[in-house]
Design a protein around this motif. Structure first.
Motif, PDB file in Angstrom:
ATOM      1  N   VAL A  45       0.771  -1.372  -0.151  1.00  6.50           N
ATOM      2  CA  VAL A  45      -0.072  -0.005   0.086  1.00  6.50           C
ATOM      3  C   VAL A  45       0.848   1.160   0.007  1.00  6.50           C
ATOM      4  CG1 VAL A  45      -1.684   1.160   1.407  1.00  6.50           C
ATOM      5  CG2 VAL A  45      -2.098  -1.097   1.121  1.00  6.50           C
ATOM      6  N   ILE A  49       1.111   4.502  -2.806  1.00 11.72           N
ATOM      7  CA  ILE A  49       1.202   5.979  -2.480  1.00 11.72           C
ATOM      8  C   ILE A  49       2.482   6.640  -3.054  1.00 11.72           C
ATOM      9  CG2 ILE A  49       1.226   7.708  -0.676  1.00 11.72           C
ATOM     10  CD1 ILE A  49      -0.594   5.646   1.053  1.00 11.72           C
ATOM     11  N   ILE A  57      -2.057  -2.470  -5.723  1.00  9.86           N
ATOM     12  CA  ILE A  57      -3.133  -2.889  -4.587  1.00  9.86           C
ATOM     13  C   ILE A  57      -3.712  -4.367  -5.011  1.00  9.86           C
ATOM     14  CG2 ILE A  57      -5.069  -1.709  -5.847  1.00  9.86           C
ATOM     15  CD1 ILE A  57      -4.758  -1.779  -2.267  1.00  9.86           C
ATOM     16  N   ILE A  61      -4.072  -7.564  -2.589  1.00 13.85           N
ATOM     17  CA  ILE A  61      -5.257  -8.443  -2.218  1.00 13.85           C
ATOM     18  C   ILE A  61      -4.639  -9.934  -2.360  1.00 13.85           C
ATOM     19  CG2 ILE A  61      -7.352  -9.030  -3.179  1.00 13.85           C
ATOM     20  CD1 ILE A  61      -8.112  -6.128  -3.582  1.00 13.85           C
TER      21      ILE A  61
ATOM     22  N   LEU B  48      -4.671   0.602   4.988  1.00 18.67           N
ATOM     23  CA  LEU B  48      -5.618   0.592   3.696  1.00 18.67           C
ATOM     24  C   LEU B  48      -6.578   1.599   3.949  1.00 18.67           C
ATOM     25  CD1 LEU B  48      -6.019  -3.631   3.950  1.00 18.67           C
ATOM     26  CD2 LEU B  48      -5.245  -2.211   1.948  1.00 18.67           C
ATOM     27  N   LEU B  51      -5.363   4.825   2.299  1.00 16.32           N
ATOM     28  CA  LEU B  51      -5.427   4.698   1.014  1.00 16.32           C
ATOM     29  C   LEU B  51      -6.897   4.885   0.222  1.00 16.32           C
ATOM     30  CD1 LEU B  51      -3.488   3.861  -1.476  1.00 16.32           C
ATOM     31  CD2 LEU B  51      -4.566   1.568  -1.520  1.00 16.32           C
ATOM     32  N   ARG B  54      -7.324   8.586   0.484  1.00 21.04           N
ATOM     33  CA  ARG B  54      -6.375   9.442  -0.465  1.00 21.04           C
ATOM     34  C   ARG B  54      -6.996   9.468  -1.788  1.00 21.04           C
ATOM     35  NH1 ARG B  54      -0.824  11.006  -0.244  1.00 21.04           N
ATOM     36  NH2 ARG B  54      -0.689  10.857   1.801  1.00 21.04           N
ATOM     37  N   TYR B  55      -7.672   8.307  -2.170  1.00 24.91           N
ATOM     38  CA  TYR B  55      -8.200   8.086  -3.468  1.00 24.91           C
ATOM     39  C   TYR B  55      -9.506   8.198  -3.740  1.00 24.91           C
ATOM     40  CZ  TYR B  55      -3.411   7.044  -5.132  1.00 24.91           C
ATOM     41  OH  TYR B  55      -2.170   6.983  -5.585  1.00 24.91           O
ATOM     42  N   PHE B  57     -13.523   7.402  -4.058  1.00 24.65           N
ATOM     43  CA  PHE B  57     -14.432   6.368  -4.400  1.00 24.65           C
ATOM     44  C   PHE B  57     -13.983   5.865  -5.946  1.00 24.65           C
ATOM     45  CE2 PHE B  57     -17.345   6.944  -1.138  1.00 24.65           C
ATOM     46  CZ  PHE B  57     -17.607   5.509  -0.796  1.00 24.65           C
ATOM     47  N   SER B  58     -12.556   5.805  -6.219  1.00 23.43           N
ATOM     48  CA  SER B  58     -12.013   5.324  -7.334  1.00 23.43           C
ATOM     49  C   SER B  58     -11.725   3.882  -7.205  1.00 23.43           C
ATOM     50  CB  SER B  58     -10.832   6.258  -7.907  1.00 23.43           C
ATOM     51  OG  SER B  58      -9.791   5.959  -7.027  1.00 23.43           O
ATOM     52  N   ASP B  59     -11.342   3.238  -8.370  1.00 12.87           N
ATOM     53  CA  ASP B  59     -10.996   1.781  -8.219  1.00 12.87           C
ATOM     54  C   ASP B  59     -10.053   1.370  -7.309  1.00 12.87           C
ATOM     55  OD1 ASP B  59      -8.982   2.928  -9.621  1.00 12.87           O
ATOM     56  OD2 ASP B  59      -8.964   1.292 -11.142  1.00 12.87           O
ATOM     57  N   VAL B  60      -9.032   2.092  -6.901  1.00  8.57           N
ATOM     58  CA  VAL B  60      -8.178   1.878  -5.913  1.00  8.57           C
ATOM     59  C   VAL B  60      -8.586   1.961  -4.455  1.00  8.57           C
ATOM     60  CG1 VAL B  60      -5.800   2.332  -4.981  1.00  8.57           C
ATOM     61  CG2 VAL B  60      -6.219   2.717  -7.414  1.00  8.57           C
ATOM     62  N   VAL B  62     -11.909   1.552  -3.763  1.00  6.67           N
ATOM     63  CA  VAL B  62     -12.849   0.577  -3.487  1.00  6.67           C
ATOM     64  C   VAL B  62     -11.923  -0.522  -3.144  1.00  6.67           C
ATOM     65  CG1 VAL B  62     -14.896  -0.773  -4.422  1.00  6.67           C
ATOM     66  CG2 VAL B  62     -14.520   1.765  -4.611  1.00  6.67           C
ATOM     67  N   LYS B  63     -10.959  -1.029  -3.921  1.00 11.34           N
ATOM     68  CA  LYS B  63     -10.190  -2.119  -3.602  1.00 11.34           C
ATOM     69  C   LYS B  63      -9.751  -2.129  -2.261  1.00 11.34           C
ATOM     70  CE  LYS B  63      -9.244  -3.094  -8.567  1.00 11.34           C
ATOM     71  NZ  LYS B  63      -8.327  -2.925  -9.413  1.00 11.34           N
ATOM     72  N   ALA B  64      -9.164  -1.139  -1.696  1.00  8.05           N
ATOM     73  CA  ALA B  64      -8.561  -1.172  -0.389  1.00  8.05           C
ATOM     74  C   ALA B  64      -9.772  -1.263   0.672  1.00  8.05           C
ATOM     75  CB  ALA B  64      -7.986   0.298  -0.144  1.00  8.05           C
ATOM     76  N   ILE B  66     -12.625  -3.086   0.185  1.00  8.42           N
ATOM     77  CA  ILE B  66     -12.774  -4.546   0.092  1.00  8.42           C
ATOM     78  C   ILE B  66     -11.660  -5.361   0.985  1.00  8.42           C
ATOM     79  CG2 ILE B  66     -13.023  -6.541  -1.421  1.00  8.42           C
ATOM     80  CD1 ILE B  66     -14.222  -4.618  -3.309  1.00  8.42           C
TER      81      ILE B  66
ATOM     82  N   PHE C  19     -14.477  -2.700 -11.070  1.00  3.78           N
ATOM     83  CA  PHE C  19     -14.814  -1.404 -11.078  1.00  3.78           C
ATOM     84  C   PHE C  19     -14.726  -0.642 -12.462  1.00  3.78           C
ATOM     85  CE2 PHE C  19     -14.967   2.796  -9.465  1.00  3.78           C
ATOM     86  CZ  PHE C  19     -15.698   2.651  -8.253  1.00  3.78           C
TER      87      PHE C  19
END
Lengths: 85, 106, 161
Positions: A45, A49, A57, A61, B48, B51, B54-55, B57-60, B62-64, B66, C19
């Motif tokens: 992570v 950044i 990311i 996972i 997480l 993250l 910082r980003y 509701f973008s794809d990164v 939302v993945k963080a 989850i 997404f």
């Protein structure tokens, strides 16, 4: 600033390896490996950044799932059963 | 948003540090598992979450988001399996421990 | 109906993980969720009706707030025990009775106990939980039943039973 945090996390994973080397019993070493897997997620992570490469990311996972499977397998080995029971 | 994210990062790394100190200092495998699982899991969850802040509701992000419950379940179930396995393997508890009900139950 | 519930939740998870809403992505998601549903559908939740009860989701939110608060408290507790020079620990494994019936509720109770201050679940045998406790403050079963299980049992009963 954030780079310093990354260095701290990498130092902590070396602390885990100290426990792997010292660990009086087998279970201590397994605990250290499990914790190392969680720390690597944090390192991924921080790399997202710092470098801005967003695919890392996904690596994090996948690492969570693989480290979970590894821990379960090692724990199964401790109970002295066959792996398919 | 970036300042909240940085604060969460610092908190997370600090908890990771406490967990690893516990991994070195505490006397036996059960207590080490206690400190390591709790502190390192919440620390990494906090990283997480930073993250996500910082980003957004973008794809990164939302993945963080989850990955947080995934990490929770993975680490609690892993700790449970490890502590049960090491008790069945017969690793002794430290001298300070005062009660062991599980010994008779197996 | 059970299979449809699993299929919808898998598809939602796929869409959140990838997404994007391109048609090709949705088709792959449908195929993958179909395979997962056919392989693992029989071992999914036995009581799928609970999925469509909105009151339970409200209780789940309350449970989540209580759980996060306990979790943060647990971390400060462990940090105190690790950092103080004398290390105030008095560990032991105690036996706790719980009154939950279904398997999923017991699973969540065991996972919550693992993340709360100073306790970690060792094993679950029928309705007894064996809990490793880092500071056994009292040997009286009533006291530690209340301190370990009492925080979550009522809420989990409302969410899962």
């Amino acid at each position: 600033m954030i780079t310093i945090l990354l260095y701290i996390l990498i130092a902590l994973s070396f602390v885990c390896f100290i426990r792997v080397l010292l660990g009086p019993t087998m279970a201590d070493r397994m605990v250290a490996i499990d914790i190392f897997g969680t720390l690597v997620v944090g390192i991924c992570v921080l790399l997202v950044i710092i470098t801005g490469r967003l695919f890392l990311i996904d690596v994090a996972i996948a690492w969570i799932i693989l480290s979970f499977i590894g821990t379960i397998t090692l724990a199964k080995y401790l109970t002295r059963k066959k792996l398919d029971e | 948003m970036n300042s909240i994210s940085t604060v969460l990062l610092v908190i997370g790394v600090a908890f990771d540090l406490f967990g690893c100190i516990g991994l070195i200092r505490l006397p036996d495998v059960y207590n080490r598992l206690q400190s390591a699982t709790k502190c390192v899991t919440l620390g990494t969850c906090s990283i997480l979450l930073s993250l996500f802040f910082r980003y957004g509701f973008s794809d990164v992000g939302v993945k963080a988001l989850i990955a947080i419950p995934l990490l929770f379940f993975a680490s609690t179930v892993g700790a449970h399996a490890l502590i049960r396995g090491s008790h069945i393997f017969g690793i002794k508890m430290t001298d300070k421990s005062i009660v062991d009900d599980y010994k008779d139950a197996k | 109906m059970k299979y449809i519930t699993l299929f919808i939740s898998m598809l939602l998870l796929w869409l959140l993980l990838t997404f994007n809403l391109h048609s090709a992505n949705i088709i792959i998601g449908v195929i993958v969720s179909l395979i997962v549903t056919l392989l693992f559908g029989h071992s999914f939740l036995t009581n799928w009706k609970l999925f469509y009860n909105p009151v339970r989701y409200l209780w789940a939110v309350v449970y989540l707030i209580v759980f996060i608060w306990e979790c943060v408290k647990a971390n400060f507790d462990v940090a105190y025990r690790v950092l103080s020079p004398r290390m105030p620990i008095k560990p032991g494994i105690v036996k706790v009775k719980c009154s939950l019936k279904t398997d999923i509720a017991k699973t969540f109770l065991a996972n919550s106990i693992t993340m709360t201050p100073g306790t970690i679940t060792v094993d679950v045998i029928s309705d007894c939980l064996y809990v490793h406790w880092i500071y056994v403050s009292s040997r009286d079963p009533k006291v530690y039943n209340k301190r370990i299980v009492g925080r979550f049992e009522k809420l989990l009963k409302k969410v899962f039973e």
